[in-house]
Design a protein around this motif. Structure first.
Motif, short mmCIF file in Angstrom:
data_model
loop_
_atom_site.label_atom_id
_atom_site.label_comp_id
_atom_site.label_asym_id
_atom_site.label_seq_id
_atom_site.Cartn_x
_atom_site.Cartn_y
_atom_site.Cartn_z
N UNK A 119 0.81 -1.22 0.00
CA UNK A 119 0.00 0.00 0.00
C UNK A 119 0.85 1.27 0.00
N UNK A 124 -9.26 8.46 -1.26
CA UNK A 124 -9.36 7.28 -0.40
C UNK A 124 -8.29 7.30 0.70
N UNK A 177 -5.44 6.13 0.60
CA UNK A 177 -4.51 5.02 0.44
C UNK A 177 -4.81 4.35 -0.91
N UNK A 191 -4.02 0.57 -2.67
CA UNK A 191 -3.50 -0.73 -2.26
C UNK A 191 -4.10 -1.87 -3.09
N UNK A 192 -3.32 -2.93 -3.27
CA UNK A 192 -3.96 -4.15 -3.74
C UNK A 192 -5.01 -4.57 -2.70
N UNK A 193 -6.12 -5.12 -3.16
CA UNK A 193 -7.10 -5.70 -2.24
C UNK A 193 -6.73 -7.17 -2.08
N UNK A 194 -6.50 -7.55 -0.82
CA UNK A 194 -5.96 -8.88 -0.54
C UNK A 194 -6.99 -9.70 0.24
N UNK A 195 -7.30 -10.85 -0.27
CA UNK A 195 -8.22 -11.77 0.40
C UNK A 195 -7.55 -13.13 0.44
N UNK A 203 -7.58 -1.16 -4.85
CA UNK A 203 -8.34 -0.07 -4.21
C UNK A 203 -7.57 1.21 -4.50
N UNK A 250 1.26 -8.51 4.29
CA UNK A 250 0.10 -8.77 3.42
C UNK A 250 -0.73 -7.52 3.16
N UNK A 251 -0.01 -6.40 2.95
CA UNK A 251 -0.68 -5.12 2.62
C UNK A 251 -1.60 -4.60 3.72
N UNK A 252 -1.21 -4.81 4.97
CA UNK A 252 -2.01 -4.26 6.08
C UNK A 252 -1.30 -3.09 6.76
N UNK A 253 -0.07 -2.76 6.31
CA UNK A 253 0.66 -1.64 6.91
C UNK A 253 0.98 -0.60 5.84
N UNK A 254 1.16 0.65 6.26
CA UNK A 254 1.60 1.70 5.32
C UNK A 254 3.06 2.02 5.63
N UNK A 255 3.93 1.71 4.67
CA UNK A 255 5.37 1.96 4.83
C UNK A 255 5.88 2.98 3.81
#
Lengths: 265, 265
Positions: free
Chosen positions: B144, B151, B153, B155-159, B167, B227-232
């Motif tokens: 992300x 929005x 942010x 990011x790829x939407x990851x499931x 997104x 897994x794309x849950x943090x913003x770096x």
């Protein structure tokens, strides 16, 4: 292609005495850019030895994400809070950062006995050279700041090694028409002025604080950045971002976006 | 008050093999903010081991002040130039940075055989953690980017650990609606795609480049930042500053301002 390994910027042998400590006072407040700004400032400060970072939020409680970030960056720090007094919060032009900086001065009076203090806002850009230069300030040091006002720079005007005036896009009747990022103060000098503080007066914060250190002659001001001929600090300003839109939870349930939403302001 | 001495961020024993090299491609151009932006980016990159910085100016000749700054920061670098082709310079929306990035790809094809490449614009903000994560990219990694579009942010939407979509505040018919700062590419993978390059198509630079790397399945994309849950990485943007006013030389002759004028854009 072989790439040289990178040595650390500041290496000192254990036997050398440490240089005088630097106390960096950074006022900050919750906004979408906050974590990004503190991240890049933190990585700059991390190149400087014997530095203590006072990060002071205008908030009721320290923001946990800020504390976590400061721990991660790992520059020695204290994370404090100091809210703007309620009576100023309704003002059209708010005296932003004043309560924070005065809280920083209070911390220094309680905890420090030597070294140098500097007000470093989280959105400015700093060449690490300025930290090593300001470290030996006897009373007050000054230097130019780039990217400010229509002049593109704010600086003491120096002739034959002495301040003869100030070059700044806005003078406003100030005795010291300078930017917050343009000066450092020795801790001993601050302690010798027990009433010195910053006024809640937008546009006159620097001037009011420097006047509260009087007596201070213009000829006593120590000039850094090669007699004010170099720019080692820039008044960069980030574009404001709107708060993030709320997420359609029905649509994105069970995805990573739920986690990202919790991070956004 | 005693302050702990700061150790260097990245310390490695001499006997350890170095990690795969990182090639950071930074397009830049002359403007009042340029030196400030490169300064803070450079201090971030300086915390990362085995990194080579390709700073590529959209200019006829390398700007001497930029070369001097890069030497001072002392991250291993090459300072190259790549002008935007004349036919695009009249466009209302210019394909800024494309000639620079393609020049960077050309340099990598000529000089590198392994490691990872990343397009890092000079105004973004990077948590150093992302560099250590992207270093092990096999084909293409993604993560992300904060502070972008309404929005907040992109990011790829990851499931269940896989990309199921993207997104982003603007999709625009793109296959890969992602920001330039959101992906890295392995050098071996680039070399296996001899025709891969970036198109001169504003808004579609990332998409065009990623498509030119095909075949690349969405399931092959390596997801970083937990897994794309943090913003770096943040898409920070600096406020534009006007070029500095010209100095009244009669008035300020024989002062430091003459030297400062020579630094300003």
């Amino acid at each position: 292609m072989s790439i040289p390994r990178i040595a650390s910027l500041q290496q000192q042998s254990i036997s050398e005495p440490p240089p005088p400590p630097l106390y960096i006072i950074t006022p900050t407040y919750r906004r979408p850019e906050q974590l990004a700004e503190l991240t890049r400032l933190g990585y700059t400060l991390k190149h400087v030895v014997n530095l203590y970072w006072l990060v002071i939020e205008d908030a009721e409680e320290p923001t946990p994400q800020v504390t976590k970030l400061l721990q991660k960056i790992n520059v020695p720090f204290s994370h404090l809070v100091a809210q703007m007094p309620a009576k100023y919060r309704k003002n059209k032009v708010k005296p932003r950062g004043v309560s924070n900086r005065n809280r920083g001065l209070e911390w220094i009076r309680a905890n420090a006995s030597d070294g140098v203090l500097y007000f470093a806002d989280d959105d400015n850009t700093y060449d690490v050279e300025i930290f090593d230069e300001m470290r030996y300030t006897k009373k007050v040091s000054m230097w130019p700041v780039g990217l400010i006002t229509k002049f593109g720079v704010s600086s003491p005007i120096v002739k034959n090694g002495t301040v003869v005036g100030f070059y700044d896009g806005w003078i406003g009747g100030r005795k010291y028409p300078v930017d917050m990022a343009s000066f450092s103060v020795s801790v001993r000098f601050l302690l010798s002025r027990p009433n010195a503080s910053m006024p809640y007066k937008p546009g006159y914060e620097e001037d009011g604080f420097l006047k509260s250190l009087s007596p201070l002659k213009l000829t006593e001001i120590e000039l850094l950045a090669s007699n004010c001929t170099e720019i080692l600090v820039w008044h960069t300003q980030s574009k404001k971002n709107p708060n993030a839109m709320s997420l359609d939870m029905g649509k994105y349930n069970n995805t990573n976006l739920v986690h990202l939403r919790n991070i956004l302001v």
